[in-house]
Design a protein around this motif. Structure first.
Motif, short mmCIF file in Angstrom:
data_model
loop_
_atom_site.label_atom_id
_atom_site.label_comp_id
_atom_site.label_asym_id
_atom_site.label_seq_id
_atom_site.Cartn_x
_atom_site.Cartn_y
_atom_site.Cartn_z
N ALA A 41 45.20 27.54 46.00
CA ALA A 41 45.89 28.85 46.82
C ALA A 41 46.43 29.12 45.22
N THR A 42 47.34 28.08 45.10
CA THR A 42 48.22 28.26 44.05
C THR A 42 47.34 28.60 42.20
N LEU A 43 45.72 28.11 42.10
CA LEU A 43 45.28 28.78 40.73
C LEU A 43 45.28 29.61 41.23
N ILE A 44 45.09 30.21 42.28
CA ILE A 44 44.24 31.93 42.83
C ILE A 44 45.95 32.55 42.15
N ALA A 45 46.72 32.99 42.83
CA ALA A 45 48.01 33.14 42.21
C ALA A 45 48.11 33.11 40.91
N LEU A 46 48.24 31.96 40.41
CA LEU A 46 48.09 32.19 39.03
C LEU A 46 46.89 32.73 37.95
N LEU A 47 45.96 33.16 38.47
CA LEU A 47 44.83 34.17 37.80
C LEU A 47 45.03 35.28 38.16
N LEU A 48 45.93 35.61 39.61
CA LEU A 48 45.90 36.98 39.23
C LEU A 48 47.71 37.43 39.21
N ILE A 49 48.67 36.66 39.20
CA ILE A 49 49.22 37.08 37.93
C ILE A 49 49.09 37.28 36.57
N ALA A 50 48.29 36.15 36.05
CA ALA A 50 47.70 36.62 35.35
C ALA A 50 46.83 37.45 34.26
N ASN A 51 46.31 38.05 35.64
CA ASN A 51 45.48 39.21 35.30
C ASN A 51 46.49 40.36 35.53
N PHE A 52 47.43 39.99 36.31
CA PHE A 52 48.30 41.39 35.97
C PHE A 52 48.78 41.10 34.57
N PHE A 53 48.93 40.90 33.95
CA PHE A 53 49.79 40.43 32.73
C PHE A 53 49.22 41.18 31.64
N VAL A 54 47.28 40.12 31.47
CA VAL A 54 46.80 40.81 30.91
C VAL A 54 46.21 41.93 30.64
N ASP A 55 45.90 42.56 31.97
CA ASP A 55 45.05 43.56 31.63
C ASP A 55 45.60 44.60 33.45
N LYS A 56 46.27 45.30 32.83
CA LYS A 56 47.57 46.17 33.75
C LYS A 56 46.47 47.51 34.17
N GLU A 57 46.14 47.85 32.71
CA GLU A 57 45.63 49.17 33.63
C GLU A 57 44.09 48.90 33.92
N GLY A 58 43.87 47.68 34.68
CA GLY A 58 42.60 47.30 35.23
C GLY A 58 43.38 47.00 36.89
N PHE A 59 44.15 46.26 36.33
CA PHE A 59 44.85 45.87 37.64
C PHE A 59 45.62 47.35 39.35
N LEU A 60 46.22 47.16 38.31
CA LEU A 60 46.94 48.66 39.35
C LEU A 60 46.21 49.37 39.78
N PRO A 61 45.63 49.79 38.81
CA PRO A 61 44.03 51.44 39.38
C PRO A 61 43.29 50.85 41.04
N GLN A 62 43.86 49.64 40.58
CA GLN A 62 42.79 49.01 42.34
C GLN A 62 43.99 49.42 43.48
N LEU A 63 45.60 49.55 42.72
CA LEU A 63 46.13 49.94 44.49
C LEU A 63 46.16 50.92 44.67
#
Length: 216
Positions: A41-63
């Motif tokens: 579960a923690t690894l998934i959390a880290l993936l999501l956090i990293a995804n946010f910082f690496v690809d905000k342009e792709g992350f935020l539109p999903q929301l």
């Protein structure tokens, strides 16, 4: 590596929550199984956090999609549960994570309300809305671990009020308005979650149980 991170969907937060909860369920078979689930579960959390910082342009539109946005608070729910995993090592650090999960969930509730409730459209309502407004009951379920029973009770009553408003609204959307696309139909299964979560929260923070509430 950044390209791989960009492929991580926001909705994977559901799996993070499932693993965090599963760890507590299988703890009776051995703490190693619990911590394995917690690590995943923690690894998934880290993936999501990293995804946010690496690809905000792709992350935020999903929301901007009401289903994805209403499922994402499973992330903060999982943080609250994972905080209980830290207690044996550092109760103070665990408490910080627990508070962080609660604050993050409230923030997500506010942002979701601004984006989708203030511009209300009944056709954009899905059972996943329960996650946004009732997910914080996880704080009630985990409150005894941190000896915050009164806070857990307050959160329960606030969320129970949300449930009383959401239940007829979402039911009307699903049974009367309908028009739910095939891809979104599985969200109907979420109907089973809020009552069970409220019950778990109630049983966790109230010493004297009201059988009317439990039965309901």
């Amino acid at each position: 590596m950044p390209e791989i991170l960009k492929q991580v969907p926001v909705s994977i937060a559901r799996l993070m929550l499932g693993l965090a909860g599963l760890g507590n369920l299988i703890q009776v078979y051995g703490s190693q199984y619990r911590y394995l689930a917690g690590i995943l579960a923690t690894l998934i959390a880290l993936l999501l956090i990293a995804n946010f910082f690496v690809d905000k342009e792709g992350f935020l539109p999903q929301l901007e999609n009401s289903i994805v946005a209403s499922v994402f608070p499973t992330f903060s729910m999982a943080i609250m549960i994972l905080a209980t995993y830290i207690v044996p090592f550092s109760s103070q650090v665990a408490l910080y994570f627990w508070y962080g999960g609660i604050i993050l969930h409230i923030l997500l509730m506010v942002l979701f309300s601004i984006g989708f409730i203030f511009n209300f459209d009944i056709r954009k309502v899905f059972p996943s809305y329960f996650i946004v407004y009732l997910g914080i009951v996880v704080a009630s379920v985990t409150a005894p671990t941190f000896n915050y029973i009164q806070l857990g009770q307050i959160i329960f009553w606030v969320d129970f009020s949300f449930y009383m408003v959401l239940l007829p609204t979402v039911t009307y959307r699903v049974l009367v308005i309908r028009e739910i696309k095939k891809a979104a139909l599985p969200t109907i299964s979420i109907f089973t979650a809020p009552a069970g979560l409220c019950l778990a929260g109630y049983m966790s923070v109230f010493a004297n149980k009201n059988l009317m509430i439990v039965g309901g």
